[in-house]
Design a protein around this motif. Structure first.
Motif, PDB file in Angstrom:
ATOM      1  N   THR A  41     -12.164  13.481   3.191  1.00 48.80           N
ATOM      2  CA  THR A  41     -12.260  14.023   1.617  1.00 48.80           C
ATOM      3  C   THR A  41     -12.620  12.964   0.652  1.00 48.80           C
ATOM      4  O   THR A  41     -13.246  13.352  -0.301  1.00 48.80           O
ATOM      5  CB  THR A  41     -11.055  14.474   1.183  1.00 48.80           C
ATOM      6  N   TYR A  42     -12.528  11.531   1.013  1.00 49.29           N
ATOM      7  CA  TYR A  42     -12.727  10.559   0.084  1.00 49.29           C
ATOM      8  C   TYR A  42     -14.244  10.088   0.347  1.00 49.29           C
ATOM      9  O   TYR A  42     -14.595   9.430  -0.308  1.00 49.29           O
ATOM     10  CB  TYR A  42     -11.872   9.272   0.238  1.00 49.29           C
ATOM     11  N   ARG A  83      -5.824  13.494   4.344  1.00 50.11           N
ATOM     12  CA  ARG A  83      -6.949  13.646   3.423  1.00 50.11           C
ATOM     13  C   ARG A  83      -8.234  12.524   3.928  1.00 50.11           C
ATOM     14  O   ARG A  83      -9.203  12.610   4.212  1.00 50.11           O
ATOM     15  CB  ARG A  83      -6.737  13.728   2.241  1.00 50.11           C
ATOM     16  N   LEU A  84      -7.499  11.527   4.072  1.00 53.73           N
ATOM     17  CA  LEU A  84      -8.462  10.138   4.529  1.00 53.73           C
ATOM     18  C   LEU A  84      -9.106  10.724   5.929  1.00 53.73           C
ATOM     19  O   LEU A  84     -10.350  10.270   6.229  1.00 53.73           O
ATOM     20  CB  LEU A  84      -7.717   8.848   4.782  1.00 53.73           C
ATOM     21  N   LYS A  85      -8.357  11.153   6.700  1.00 56.35           N
ATOM     22  CA  LYS A  85      -8.931  11.556   8.075  1.00 56.35           C
ATOM     23  C   LYS A  85      -9.873  12.695   8.060  1.00 56.35           C
ATOM     24  O   LYS A  85     -10.803  12.613   8.723  1.00 56.35           O
ATOM     25  CB  LYS A  85      -7.687  12.040   9.006  1.00 56.35           C
ATOM     26  N   ILE A  96     -15.586   5.852   0.498  1.00 56.58           N
ATOM     27  CA  ILE A  96     -15.126   5.095  -0.637  1.00 56.58           C
ATOM     28  C   ILE A  96     -14.401   3.854   0.325  1.00 56.58           C
ATOM     29  O   ILE A  96     -14.650   2.749  -0.162  1.00 56.58           O
ATOM     30  CB  ILE A  96     -14.299   5.596  -1.463  1.00 56.58           C
ATOM     31  N   TYR A  97     -13.758   4.221   1.201  1.00 54.76           N
ATOM     32  CA  TYR A  97     -12.992   3.401   1.917  1.00 54.76           C
ATOM     33  C   TYR A  97     -13.750   2.927   3.071  1.00 54.76           C
ATOM     34  O   TYR A  97     -14.269   3.642   4.024  1.00 54.76           O
ATOM     35  CB  TYR A  97     -11.640   3.936   2.171  1.00 54.76           C
ATOM     36  N   ILE A 132     -13.049   5.412  10.787  1.00 56.76           N
ATOM     37  CA  ILE A 132     -12.330   5.317  11.928  1.00 56.76           C
ATOM     38  C   ILE A 132     -13.117   6.000  13.069  1.00 56.76           C
ATOM     39  O   ILE A 132     -13.003   5.602  14.284  1.00 56.76           O
ATOM     40  CB  ILE A 132     -11.297   6.188  11.837  1.00 56.76           C
ATOM     41  N   PHE A 141     -12.877   2.333   6.147  1.00 55.37           N
ATOM     42  CA  PHE A 141     -12.361   2.465   7.605  1.00 55.37           C
ATOM     43  C   PHE A 141     -12.945   3.556   8.189  1.00 55.37           C
ATOM     44  O   PHE A 141     -12.633   4.599   8.169  1.00 55.37           O
ATOM     45  CB  PHE A 141     -10.858   2.819   7.089  1.00 55.37           C
ATOM     46  N   LEU A 171      -1.769  12.031   2.291  1.00 56.66           N
ATOM     47  CA  LEU A 171      -2.766  10.994   1.846  1.00 56.66           C
ATOM     48  C   LEU A 171      -3.737  10.704   3.046  1.00 56.66           C
ATOM     49  O   LEU A 171      -5.024  10.718   3.119  1.00 56.66           O
ATOM     50  CB  LEU A 171      -2.415   9.909   0.947  1.00 56.66           C
ATOM     51  N   LEU A 172      -3.137  10.255   4.170  1.00 53.13           N
ATOM     52  CA  LEU A 172      -3.527   9.783   5.481  1.00 53.13           C
ATOM     53  C   LEU A 172      -4.426  11.167   5.980  1.00 53.13           C
ATOM     54  O   LEU A 172      -5.589  10.888   6.458  1.00 53.13           O
ATOM     55  CB  LEU A 172      -2.523   9.152   6.502  1.00 53.13           C
TER      56      LEU A 172
END
Lengths: 296, 323
Positions: free
Chosen positions: A174-175, A169-171, A178-179, A183, A181, A166-167
């Motif tokens: 792909t999201y 994918r966040l990097k 929405i979030y 980065i 962060f 999941l992390l």
């Protein structure tokens, strides 16, 4: 010559018959030629010299008959007649063959024949349907599989794997948005700051020295008046020095933040981050002790 | 000879195993007397342990002495490390695989031409556990319907399903009141996979304090499907779920393959920060083990099998896995 009555009075009633099975309410006859399956005077094939049965073999029904004339020849005792596949015709055939025979035997033969045809029909229907195939399990194999599954589960470390994925994918963004962060943006900003601070390192050192020198001068000159207002004085000094010192403070703070925490987090406002004057106020509240429930 | 020497040494040495002298061609297993043999074996074992401890201490001291220059720690051997290399392992850049995958039965799904519609059913006369499991599974997989199998033959259900636009058929086989098998069939003449299912946990048996899964389309995670066979199975699983997950739902379905066991989990996740994510398990969990993969739809007699698990041939090595 064994009279049927004699046979019945010995085997059937009193003495031992190997085909007889007794239960609490009834007795059964295991003889394969028995027409009803019960142990009765009229259904015992041993105790009746004239007897008939219907039996099926490989899906075909036969009528077996025993007459008194052949009682002396055990090999030819039972006469076999193949019955037709057609139900009504077969019933007629039974009637033909058992003409002038006692009503009981005729009736029971037809009943038995009916039952047999019914179960043959059911067999044929069932074979067309899906049949459950029973597969034998080997206990050793089952135990081995179970154990291997447990070991595989431990080795899998599922939670970690899922979290990592999941992390990842966040990097990979792909999201989308929405979030909150961001980065990459923050990292870039940090890197820029670092670059600037590195290039200004020399300038910083000079400024620090100057500041120290100023400090020293200042304190030596007037200490009593301005001890309380040291900080104020820092602010009052020339704009350039002020800017440089404040910049310096910020950079130092950021650098410390960048070094202390892993990159990507917003700088803390903890004690390490504070450099401006601040007042700590502690609040004390009086709380009434909670009433204790007394147990009686 | 040696036997007598060992035997006489045993009671004499007593509980002091410092220096055990064995004649050169002596082994503990040659002593016929069980008590003495046991004693000698224990002594030998203690000696081995001491040696091992001593060597370990020495190695640690050396490592500390070297400090930074110490050679890196040797990687421990795991079953995954020692896995026998499977020649059908998929290389991510393999063109042939990519071509195959673009022309196989799942291509329409991956090109977004079809929307998955799943039919879940059981074997005859399902018991309570299986029924509840089917219901929970249908909440996990979006766009899925549960129908009772009332003695219907699969071969007759399949044309009807195709006529009603179903893309996948799941049959959960039950034995002695617990679900123990899963047949997954991709419908317009797709492959059929037959799995053995074990350790099924229903929602109420999982220790968690979350709510029910919502109707959002979950994400899918497929881990460790490396070989060609694994790849095709992975694609089968992926084609069960609609292509576009709804990230608002924050739900994820995981198929994790480890040593040929596929673990299914269904979680809800939340990102606490960029580096930390919390997951909470909802939904049923089960493990699958592939038994056979068949090319067409379900046909046990005349089907063309791509892969069958043959125990005698395939279970010979503990380091060989097929998925």
């Amino acid at each position: 010559v064994l009279r049927p009555q004699v046979v019945w009075s010995t085997l059937g009633n009193r003495q031992f018959c190997s085909y007889k099975i007794r239960t609490k309410t009834q007795s059964f006859c295991r003889n394969e030629y028995n027409i009803t399956g019960l142990c009765n005077r009229s259904s015992c094939p041993l105790a009746n010299s004239q007897y008939a049965t219907v039996r099926e073999e490989k899906g075909r029904c036969y009528l077996y008959m025993k007459t008194i004339e052949r009682a002396a020849f055990p090999r030819r005792l039972w006469e076999r007649v193949l019955l037709s596949r057609n139900y009504e015709k077969a019933l007629e055939e039974i009637d033909e063959n058992l003409i002038y025979w006692p009503r009981f035997i005729r009736h029971k033969c037809k009943q038995r024949f009916t039952k047999i045809t019914q179960y043959l029909i059911r067999i044929r229907k069932l074979t067309l349907k899906r049949q459950r195939k029973l597969v034998p399990l080997s206990r050793k194999i089952e135990r081995r599989e179970k154990r291997r599954e447990e070991k595989a589960l431990v080795a899998a470390q599922l939670d970690n794997a899922i979290e990592k994925e999941l992390l990842e994918r966040l990097k990979q963004a792909t999201y989308g948005d929405i979030y909150n962060f961001p980065i990459h943006a923050f990292d870039k900003a940090l890197q820029q700051q670092d670059a600037e601070s590195d290039s200004d390192a020399e300038k910083e050192e000079e400024e620090e020295e100057e500041k120290d020198a100023d400090k020293r001068e200042f304190v030596e000159a007037d200490d009593s008046e301005l001890s309380d207002f040291e900080d104020m004085d820092k602010l009052e000094t020339s704009s350039e020095e002020d800017k440089s010192s404040s910049e310096e403070e910020e950079e130092e703070r950021e650098k410390r933040a960048a070094r202390a925490k892993s990159k990507g987090k917003a700088p803390l406002k903890g004690p390490a981050g504070r450099k401006r004057p601040y007042i700590e106020i502690e609040y004390e509240e009086e709380t009434e002790p909670a009433a204790k429930a007394k147990t009686t | 000879g040696g036997d007598g020497a060992g035997g006489s040494a045993a009671p004499a040495a007593g509980a002091a195993p410092e220096r055990v002298l064995f004649p050169p061609t002596f082994s503990v297993s040659e002593i016929k007397n069980k008590q003495r043999r046991h004693f000698m074996f224990q002594r030998w074992k203690q000696q081995q342990r001491k040696e091992k401890l001593a060597s370990r201490k020495k190695r640690r001291k050396e490592r500390e002495a070297l400090g930074d220059q110490a050679p890196p720690k040797p990687v421990p051997k795991t079953i995954e490390n020692q896995r026998v290399y499977d020649e059908t392992t998929v290389d991510p850049n393999d063109e042939e695989v990519a071509f195959d995958e673009s022309t196989d039965e799942f291509a329409p799904y991956f090109n977004r031409q079809t929307i998955p519609k799943i039919l879940i059913t059981t074997s005859d006369r399902p018991r309570g556990r299986t029924v509840r499991f089917c219901e929970q599974l249908s909440t996990v997989i979006p766009n899925s319907h549960v129908y009772y199998r009332r003695g219907l033959a699969l071969k007759r259900i399949i044309p009807q399903c195709i006529a009603r636009d179903f893309t996948d058929l799941i049959v959960i086989n039950e034995d002695r009141k617990i679900p123990n098998g899963l047949v997954l069939s991709h419908l317009p003449d797709g492959p059929t996979a037959h799995f053995r299912m074990s350790s099924v946990r229903l929602r109420k048996e999982i220790k968690r304090k979350g709510k029910e899964p919502t109707e959002h389309v979950p994400e899918v995670i497929l881990n460790n499907f490396t070989t060609r066979l694994g790849h095709s199975i992975g694609r089968m699983f992926a084609s069960l779920f609609p292509h576009d997950p709804q990230f608002i739902g924050r739900q994820v379905a995981t198929f994790h393959n480890q040593r040929d066991y596929i673990f299914f989990r269904f979680h809800r996740y939340i990102f606490k920060s960029e580096k930390k994510v919390g997951i909470q398990e909802l939904g049923p969990r089960f493990t699958l083990k592939l038994r056979s993969l068949q090319k067409g739809t379900f046909d046990s007699k005349f089907g063309e099998y791509e892969w069958i698990h043959k125990r005698r041939e395939m279970d010979t090595s503990r380091r060989k896995f097929h998925l």
